[in-house]
Design an enzyme around this catalytic site. Structure first.
Site, PDB file in Angstrom:
ATOM      1  N   HIS A  81      10.992  41.441  26.910  1.00 38.80           N
ATOM      2  CA  HIS A  81      12.424  41.203  27.058  1.00 38.80           C
ATOM      3  C   HIS A  81      13.201  42.183  26.211  1.00 38.80           C
ATOM      4  CE1 HIS A  81      15.171  38.268  28.899  1.00 38.80           C
ATOM      5  NE2 HIS A  81      16.017  38.679  27.970  1.00 38.80           N
ATOM      6  N   ASP A 160      20.184  27.812  28.657  1.00 34.32           N
ATOM      7  CA  ASP A 160      20.489  29.234  28.462  1.00 34.32           C
ATOM      8  C   ASP A 160      21.227  29.792  29.668  1.00 34.32           C
ATOM      9  OD1 ASP A 160      20.386  31.915  27.274  1.00 34.32           O
ATOM     10  OD2 ASP A 160      19.077  32.319  28.963  1.00 34.32           O
ATOM     11  N   ARG A 167      28.917  32.975  27.927  1.00 32.05           N
ATOM     12  CA  ARG A 167      29.086  34.045  26.922  1.00 32.05           C
ATOM     13  C   ARG A 167      29.526  35.336  27.586  1.00 32.05           C
ATOM     14  NH1 ARG A 167      23.556  34.708  24.869  1.00 32.05           N
ATOM     15  NH2 ARG A 167      24.387  36.374  23.596  1.00 32.05           N
ATOM     16  N   SER A 182      18.853  32.569  23.005  1.00 31.35           N
ATOM     17  CA  SER A 182      18.859  32.830  24.449  1.00 31.35           C
ATOM     18  C   SER A 182      17.530  33.437  24.883  1.00 31.35           C
ATOM     19  CB  SER A 182      20.023  33.783  24.773  1.00 31.35           C
ATOM     20  OG  SER A 182      19.862  34.380  26.033  1.00 31.35           O
ATOM     21  N   LYS A 186      14.065  31.270  26.642  1.00 36.25           N
ATOM     22  CA  LYS A 186      13.551  31.679  27.963  1.00 36.25           C
ATOM     23  C   LYS A 186      12.088  32.097  27.878  1.00 36.25           C
ATOM     24  CE  LYS A 186      16.638  34.946  29.074  1.00 36.25           C
ATOM     25  NZ  LYS A 186      18.018  34.835  28.669  1.00 36.25           N
TER      26      LYS A 186
END
Ligand code: URA
Length: 418
Positions: A81, A160, A167, A182, A186
């Site tokens: 990520h 999230d 956001r 966040s 995930k």
């Protein structure tokens, strides 16, 4: 307990306890707390921050807001990520390479956030590609072909999904507790037991300095450890956009070209750095340089591209677009950005370019907005390149002529040449 009290507490710089955080996450996820109340609390967290314990509790509550996948039957599964960037098409190139080297990849990606792009918006530019598949299909894909890239549609970290969209629309992205919770909620929910994080820093990243990026990296690695997920963070610069394209379909085309062997140096550096660490983490080679060579070999011999095609076909996408990228729909107006002076590019602010791509329609202003897949920017000149007077530095791809012209002016000003 009520949400007004929780908002007031954070507004007044007090620490929230585990029960208050859980109350907020649970009730926002199930619709009992409104978007405007959640926005107020998120803004208070953005301004006043959270300590380690609050950030961990927020991550745990967000992880527990939905299902948690168990991928243990698949052995070592690696996830990756990024904390976000401009022109960041790394996932599209990296994951098929890694999968072609025998490492299963099961990844849940996000949509664009603020001025940064998202892998899911990019994948959806391939006609037919389905980012919404069932948990069974997700697992089956990883088992069958060693890779699946999906959106946040399974009931994984639904908190999230809601907070992320909020956001995006309320300018509350650049916050260590909000980014860490966040991403890690995930990643933990998606079930991989190994996680490699690309933590970006610079003008196009949410963390503007390397020190802040290190702080974010340390926070996420610490949470990964607590959740029993082996986590490695790699810091990468994002001073200017990565590669040559910014915008969804344009970035997919660049990623396909990269898998065909035509990969820009800056993109290659990030892909190899992350991939070599993923292979090491999964016990597939301790020597990072050797891992990088194996990755390059699988671009050269076509295996990585084949894996990408397999991924696309397996998720319903039209593979003919991968074979011939000319099939991607073009924007209506493609205008050159011409240099008025001769010199060298000194600066090319990634955040400003990201915002310009959102202005063109590549990102969202309101969370319900639909993105325009084909719009964006092609950068022929990057930092350090020589530019002749009257030379084309970039192209604007837009669907609206007025916007295209305005973007040409804005991009000429973003280019700092001397
Ligand atoms: N990526 C995420 O998934 N969340 C963030 O907050 C930032 C980048």
């Amino acid at each position: 307990m009520n949400v007004q009290e929780i908002i007031a507490k954070k507004r007044d710089k007090s620490k929230l306890n585990k029960e208050e955080i859980e109350f907020f996450v649970t009730n926002y996820t199930n619709g009992n707390i409104t978007d405007y109340q959640a926005a107020a609390l998120i803004m208070a967290i953005y301004i006043n921050g959270m300590d380690e314990e609050e950030t961990t509790n927020l991550t745990i509550s967000m992880t527990n807001s939905g299902d948690i996948l168990d991928l243990s039957e698949l052995g070592n599964v690696v996830d990756k990520h990024s904390t976000g960037g401009v022109g960041d098409k790394v996932t599209l190139i990296l994951t098929p390479i890694i999968s072609s080297l025998g490492l299963p990849v099961a990844k849940m990606s996000g949509r664009g956030l603020g001025y940064t792009g998202g892998t899911i918006d990019k994948l959806e530019t391939i006609p037919g590609y389905n980012v919404n598949i069932s948990e069974e299909k997700f697992k089956e894909n990883v088992k069958k072909i060693g890779i699946s890239l999906i959106g946040q549609t399974l009931n994984l970290a639904p908190a999230d999904k809601k907070i992320y969209a909020l956001r995006d629309a309320t300018s509350t992205t650049e916050s260590i507790p909000l980014i860490a919770s966040s991403i890690m909620s995930k990643k933990i929910a998606a079930g991989a037991n190994k996680i490699v994080l690309d933590v970006t820093y610079g003008s196009g990243a949410f963390m503007k300095t390397k020190e802040k990026a290190q702080e974010l990296a340390d926070t996420m690695v610490r949470i990964g450890k607590l959740a029993n997920r082996e986590t490695v963070a790699v810091l990468t610069p994002m001073e200017q956009p990565l590669g040559k394209s910014v915008g969804n379909a344009l970035e997919v085309i660049e990623a396909i070209e990269a898998l065909k062997g035509n990969i820009k140096e800056d993109v290659k550096d990030v892909v190899l750095e992350l991939g070599s660490n993923m292979l090491k983490l999964a016990g597939k080679g301790n020597n990072l340089e050797e891992n990088k060579n194996r990755m390059l070999e699988n671009i050269k011999n076509g295996r990585a591209l084949e894996k990408f095609k397999e991924l696309v076909a397996n998720q319903g996408g039209d593979v003919s677009y991968i074979e011939d990228t000319n099939k991607f729909k073009k924007a209506k107006f493609i205008l050159p950005v011409i240099s008025k002076v001769q010199g060298k590019v000194k600066e090319l602010n990634a955040e400003q370019i990201g915002k310009l791509s959102v202005f063109l329609g590549a990102g969202r202003i309101k969370k319900e907005d639909k993105i325009e897949k084909e719009v964006g920017i092609i950068l022929n000149k990057k930092i350090g390149d020589k530019v002749e007077k009257e030379e084309i530095m970039a192209y604007i791809h837009a669907n609206n002529e007025e916007k295209a012209k305005e973007a040409v002016e804005r991009l000429s000003e973003i280019y700092q040449i001397n």
